[in-house]
Design an enzyme around this catalytic site. Structure first.
Site, mmCIF file in Angstrom:
data_model
loop_
_atom_site.group_PDB
_atom_site.id
_atom_site.type_symbol
_atom_site.label_atom_id
_atom_site.label_comp_id
_atom_site.label_asym_id
_atom_site.label_seq_id
_atom_site.Cartn_x
_atom_site.Cartn_y
_atom_site.Cartn_z
ATOM 1 N N LYS A 13 0.823 -1.228 0.000
ATOM 2 C CA LYS A 13 0.000 0.000 0.000
ATOM 3 C C LYS A 13 0.848 1.264 0.000
ATOM 4 O O LYS A 13 0.553 2.201 -0.741
ATOM 5 C CB LYS A 13 -0.940 0.004 1.213
ATOM 6 C CG LYS A 13 -2.026 -1.046 1.172
ATOM 7 C CD LYS A 13 -3.063 -0.835 2.256
ATOM 8 C CE LYS A 13 -2.471 -0.858 3.652
ATOM 9 N NZ LYS A 13 -1.852 -2.154 3.987
ATOM 10 N N ARG A 88 -9.879 2.617 8.806
ATOM 11 C CA ARG A 88 -9.438 1.277 9.212
ATOM 12 C C ARG A 88 -10.611 0.370 9.568
ATOM 13 O O ARG A 88 -10.421 -0.829 9.764
ATOM 14 C CB ARG A 88 -8.479 1.359 10.402
ATOM 15 C CG ARG A 88 -7.116 1.910 10.059
ATOM 16 C CD ARG A 88 -6.158 1.796 11.224
ATOM 17 N NE ARG A 88 -4.843 2.302 10.900
ATOM 18 C CZ ARG A 88 -3.893 1.605 10.285
ATOM 19 N NH1 ARG A 88 -4.136 0.354 9.938
ATOM 20 N NH2 ARG A 88 -2.724 2.135 10.024
ATOM 21 N N ARG A 127 12.476 -10.085 5.033
ATOM 22 C CA ARG A 127 13.204 -8.828 5.272
ATOM 23 C C ARG A 127 14.266 -9.005 6.367
ATOM 24 O O ARG A 127 14.039 -9.669 7.376
ATOM 25 C CB ARG A 127 12.231 -7.711 5.658
ATOM 26 C CG ARG A 127 11.305 -7.339 4.521
ATOM 27 C CD ARG A 127 10.613 -6.007 4.718
ATOM 28 N NE ARG A 127 9.735 -5.940 5.867
ATOM 29 C CZ ARG A 127 8.702 -5.101 5.960
ATOM 30 N NH1 ARG A 127 8.434 -4.278 4.956
ATOM 31 N NH2 ARG A 127 7.948 -5.082 7.042
ATOM 32 N N ARG A 155 13.380 -8.174 12.259
ATOM 33 C CA ARG A 155 12.541 -7.462 13.214
ATOM 34 C C ARG A 155 11.406 -8.362 13.695
ATOM 35 O O ARG A 155 10.930 -9.232 12.953
ATOM 36 C CB ARG A 155 11.959 -6.195 12.572
ATOM 37 C CG ARG A 155 13.016 -5.143 12.270
ATOM 38 C CD ARG A 155 12.419 -3.889 11.678
ATOM 39 N NE ARG A 155 11.778 -4.128 10.382
ATOM 40 C CZ ARG A 155 11.626 -3.195 9.445
ATOM 41 N NH1 ARG A 155 12.060 -1.971 9.663
ATOM 42 N NH2 ARG A 155 11.034 -3.479 8.312
ATOM 43 N N ARG A 166 -0.924 -10.278 12.695
ATOM 44 C CA ARG A 166 -1.308 -9.007 12.077
ATOM 45 C C ARG A 166 -2.371 -9.227 11.003
ATOM 46 O O ARG A 166 -3.305 -8.425 10.861
ATOM 47 C CB ARG A 166 -0.077 -8.324 11.455
ATOM 48 C CG ARG A 166 0.925 -7.819 12.475
ATOM 49 C CD ARG A 166 2.214 -7.374 11.816
ATOM 50 N NE ARG A 166 2.023 -6.238 10.945
ATOM 51 C CZ ARG A 166 2.937 -5.835 10.054
ATOM 52 N NH1 ARG A 166 4.061 -6.504 9.903
ATOM 53 N NH2 ARG A 166 2.698 -4.773 9.297
#
Length: 211
Positions: A13, A88, A127, A155, A166
């Site tokens: 996004k 949201r 990542r 992370r 999430r």
């Protein structure tokens, strides 16, 4: 054009919002940018939001809604905008509709970037961050010279279990927006798999077809 961009974490996004807004000549408006501007500017809403954030609490919808309404009233947003990260949930979407109606405007489209849970996990879990430079690499798309270097770390947000949580939160809280905008006939689904430029063209073609 007045646009809303929705989609799960890892769907791209942020990247697409920047490019699409620039191509259309409209401001990209994200809640992160709005919060930072209000907090750094010491506005009454910014001070209120800072109290919640300093206490480790979520900023209530009513504060966020007011910040967004103020931002949309600025001159550069009167002819169009692209909202990233807001609304949201369906309650925020209803507030947005009322804000626009009061200004004699309506939302044109809600663009949904579609990516499977497996694809999101693959994108985010690959990542790695350099401890020394802060540069972000991806083991598949932008690999570091030495993937096994002790300088690299993952992370917490990029660990598979965290990503799955999430996605669960997204499905429970934000995904109902898709149904809300679909009922209004304003939803356009964009396949978010492929090169960045390809996805951008799909989105722009969809916007053009809806004009």
């Amino acid at each position: 054009m007045r646009l809303v961009l929705v989609g799960p974490p890892g769907a791209g996004k942020g990247t697409q919002a920047e490019i699409i807004a620039e191509r259309l000549g409209i401001p990209k408006i994200s809640t992160g940018d709005i919060f930072r501007a209000n907090v750094s500017g010491g506005t009454p809403l910014g001070l209120k939001a800072k109290e919640y954030m300093d206490a480790g609490n979520l900023v209530p919808d009513e504060v966020t809604n007011e910040m967004v309404a103020d931002r949309l009233a600025e001159d550069d947003a009167k002819a169009g905008f692209l909202l990233d990260g807001y609304p949201r949930n369906t309650e925020q979407a209803k507030v947005l509709d009322r804000v626009l109606e009061a200004a004699g405007a309506t939302l044109d489209l809600a663009l949904e970037l579609v990516a499977s849970d497996d694809e999101v996990v693959r994108r985010l879990s690959g990542r790695r961050v350099s401890k020394s430079t802060g540069k972000v690499y991806h083991l598949e798309f932008d690999p570091p010279a030495d993937p096994d270097s002790d300088d690299l770390y993952q992370r917490t947000d990029d660990q598979p279990e965290t990503i799955k949580n999430r996605l669960k939160v997204y499905a429970e809280q934000t995904a109902p927006l898709v149904g809300y905008y679909e009922e209004q006939g304003k939803l356009v689904r964009i396949d978010a798999i492929g090169e960045v430029a390809e996805i951008t063209e799909r989105a722009l073609n969809a916007i053009g077809a809806a004009e």
